[in-house]
Design a protein around this motif. Structure first.
Motif, mmCIF file in Angstrom:
data_model
loop_
_atom_site.group_PDB
_atom_site.id
_atom_site.type_symbol
_atom_site.label_atom_id
_atom_site.label_comp_id
_atom_site.label_asym_id
_atom_site.label_seq_id
_atom_site.Cartn_x
_atom_site.Cartn_y
_atom_site.Cartn_z
ATOM 1 N N UNK B 85 25.035 32.727 29.516
ATOM 2 C CA UNK B 85 24.350 32.841 30.809
ATOM 3 C C UNK B 85 24.428 31.564 31.625
ATOM 4 N N UNK B 86 25.598 30.938 31.636
ATOM 5 C CA UNK B 86 25.793 29.791 32.515
ATOM 6 C C UNK B 86 26.069 30.314 33.919
ATOM 7 N N UNK B 87 25.641 29.544 34.929
ATOM 8 C CA UNK B 87 25.881 29.976 36.302
ATOM 9 C C UNK B 87 27.329 29.640 36.669
ATOM 10 N N UNK B 88 28.155 30.659 36.918
ATOM 11 C CA UNK B 88 29.589 30.424 37.061
ATOM 12 C C UNK B 88 29.951 29.576 38.272
ATOM 13 N N UNK B 89 29.108 29.573 39.305
ATOM 14 C CA UNK B 89 29.465 28.862 40.528
ATOM 15 C C UNK B 89 29.016 27.410 40.502
#
Lengths: 286, 356
Positions: B85-89
């Motif tokens: 659940x890392x923020x891709x942006x």
């Protein structure tokens, strides 16, 4: 050896299908391009040239007088300003509302939310002519006829279904764990939307911005119904107004048509790379 | 001191009760692993602790504070997700500092703390990258970094290693153990992998169908399972179970296992009682056919190098029995063997699966 393989009879057999397909495509391309070419041709000719040789003649010299006339006309400036005053707020408002509604439908469903979503989406299937008279009466009773307000409101409302549909579907592809991770980090629902979901949804936003801008900019019906005075007309109605009283000013109208289509072209080019991404979104992973 | 207390915690989804009155106390700095088959409610229990799900009934207390109805962000817990659940942006640094930025911590402090956390997890060189440019193990480290930077009271891990390959899983397992030793923090870890559970845990909580079956140290569960479920779930390969009945003769007690009998020392069992005898693969001794309690025929041999697994057909049980042996023993498939079951190593369960 290589040449022998290349000249095997089977590979040289004539296959007519590509030729048929390409011919059809060429004819179709010609048909679709014809009006644009006609407009371009008429915009660079004088009225006399058009009267003598017709629309389709190739002019002997480039005449830019139509463009000069159009761009110098204060009425045209007014049309442009009015169209911008309608298009920008209506595009922004419909996308903003679609984003909010789409987020709720995708990430915060509640009892009956699917039904509400369906009802909302079904709004797309009503032809505008059906609601034209009631809306006219409604805005008339509010005293808003011959202002830009009804056009802004109506375009915002008409844009909500498509914006909600697209944003809901896009938000649905944003993993729930991202939302939950952000919430555990202390984000509230609005921050999840603005800091996580929206930055990941730029393709969808670009698609919507382009679509909405083009539709609203090019709309003819609503401004025609709700505006009467020349100061309130938008560009598409303005093109029609430009025709002379006794003769049709083909050249001037052609020039204005080209100038009027520039903003949508610019918007498309600006969002293009996102647009293509957005159109294929969800088709393949990554 | 108890750091986390669950009191009669229940959760129902519609009609289904997925968590049934769970009671648990976790001490400060303890590493507790929730383990159980899929659908046992272990992830739900974790989500109840985070507040991502609301409890239907019961109480959750973290450091003497009732957090049952507090928002997730107010509970001072951090979670590492299975999917990272890392923020891709966002870059690695922005991911790790996300919570601090939301809390409006001054920029310079965020930078300093992100650096510190990154050095602990050895991801300093990756701070400017986006998550998609990282390998699975690096992503997992960043996800852990994001959870430790806010110094939460309880760390929660939801199957964090299940997306990694086997070799990397071993490496990360050791890293998590090291992290726990360094931080001395309370950690709750969910897994369905009992090797992970055994190697990481101070205490294991075995869950089944929304209930706690047993809580204990890894070896305690292995050696003294409270019921057949725990006995069968903990240990790999699984414990052997042989159905039988209690018999008495000459004031001695026996368990009849098919055509065979073995003497047992269980005076409290009533004759005629249907039981199941459980014995671990390493506790069955191989003897000559005439000397054993059971006789068996070797059906399959698995050579694992450090040991060999024998799968044996017996008349006592429909299922094959598993026996762990020295790999240098020369046993062939089809060979007849005698098996000795030491009574001291046997576990006896009644038909409901409870220890007797």
């Amino acid at each position: 050896m290589v040449e022998q393989v290349a000249t095997l009879p089977s590979s040289r057999e004539f296959n007519p299908w590509p030729v048929v397909v390409f011919t059809c495509l060429l004819v179709l391309a010609g048909l679709f391009l014809a009006p644009t070419i006609g407009v371009i041709l008429s915009s660079i000719k004088t009225t006399r040239e058009i009267a003598e040789g017709g629309l389709w003649n190739i002019p002997t010299r480039l005449f830019l007088g139509n463009f000069v006339e159009v761009l110098a006309n204060p009425a045209v400036h007014r049309y442009f300003l009015n169209t911008l005053l309608v298009t920008l707020p209506a595009t922004a408002a419909s996308i903003a509302l679609g984003v909010l509604a789409g987020y709720v439908f995708a990430k915060l469903p509640f009892w009956g939310s699917n039904l509400i979503f369906l009802v909302l989406i079904s709004g797309m299937f009503f032809p505008p002519q059906v609601i034209l008279i009631p809306l006219f009466q409604f805005f008339n009773s509010l005293g808003l006829i011959d202002t830009l307000w009804p056009i802004i409101f109506i375009h915002t409302a008409l844009g909500i279904p498509i914006c909600t549909l697209l944003m809901r579907n896009f938000f649905a592809t944003v993993p729930n764990s991202l939302r939950e991770a952000a919430i555990l980090e202390g984000a509230n629902e609005f921050q999840v939307l603005t800091r996580v979901a929206l930055p990941l949804s730029l393709p969808a936003l670009a698609v919507l911005a382009t679509l909405q801008f083009t539709w609203i900019w090019n709309d003819f019906l609503w401004p025609l119904i709700f505006t009467q005075s020349d100061e309130k007309r938008t560009i598409m109605v303005g093109i029609v107004n430009l025709k002379g009283q006794y003769s049709v000013a083909w050249g001037v109208q052609g020039a204005l048509s080209l100038v009027a289509s520039l903003p949508t072209l610019i918007v498309f080019l600006f969002f293009q790379r996102y647009f293509i991404k957005g159109m294929t979104m969800g088709a393949v992973k990554g | 001191m108890a750091n986390l207390i669950l009191k009669n915690v229940s959760k129902t989804f519609g009609e289904t009760e997925v968590i049934k009155a769970v009671n648990l106390e976790v001490s400060n700095g303890e590493f507790v692993v929730f383990v159980g088959p899929s659908g046992c409610g272990k992830s739900t229990l974790l989500r109840l602790i985070t507040g991502l799900e609301e409890v239907t009934d019961g109480q959750i207390i973290i450091e003497d504070k009732d957090v049952t109805h507090l928002k997730p962000s107010k509970r001072e817990v951090a979670m590492v997700f299975q999917s990272y659940a890392l923020f891709p942006h966002l870059t690695v640094a922005e991911n790790i500092g996300f919570g601090l930025k939301l809390a409006k911590v001054p920029k310079a402090e965020i930078v300093a703390r992100v650096k510190e956390v990154a050095s602990v997890l050895r991801v300093e060189s990756l701070l400017a990258r986006k998550p998609r440019q990282l390998s699975g193990g690096q992503r997992q480290r960043v996800a852990i970094g994001r959870s430790i930077i806010r110094q939460p009271k309880v760390f929660l891990f939801d199957e964090p290693l299940s997306n990694l390959d086997a070799a990397l899983r071993v490496v990360m397992r050791i890293e998590i153990t090291r992290l726990h030793q360094n931080l001395q923090a309370t950690m709750i870890y969910v897994t369905h992998d009992q090797t992970e559970a055994m190697t990481l845990a101070d205490r294991i909580v075995v869950l089944n169908e929304g209930r706690i079956e047993q809580v204990g140290a890894p070896l305690e569960l292995y050696e003294k399972p409270a019921n057949k479920f725990v006995a069968g779930f903990i240990g790999s390969p699984a414990m052997n179970f042989i159905k039988g009945t209690v018999e008495t003769a000459d004031e001695r007690m026996f368990a009849r296992l098919g055509p065979h009998v073995m003497e047992i020392n269980k005076p409290d069992l009533k004759p005629g009682l249907a039981i199941e005898v459980g014995i671990r693969p390493e506790h069955i001794a191989i003897v000559a056919p005439e000397e054993g309690t059971l006789t068996a025929e070797v059906e399959i041999i698995e050579k694992l190098g450090v040991e060999s697994m024998l799968y044996l057909k017996t008349e006592a049980s429909q299922d094959l029995l598993t026996v762990r042996t020295d790999p240098r023993q020369t046993i062939r498939t089809g060979e007849r063997l005698g098996l000795k079951l030491p009574v001291s190593e046997c576990h006896f369960f009644d038909q409901k699966g409870n220890l007797v």
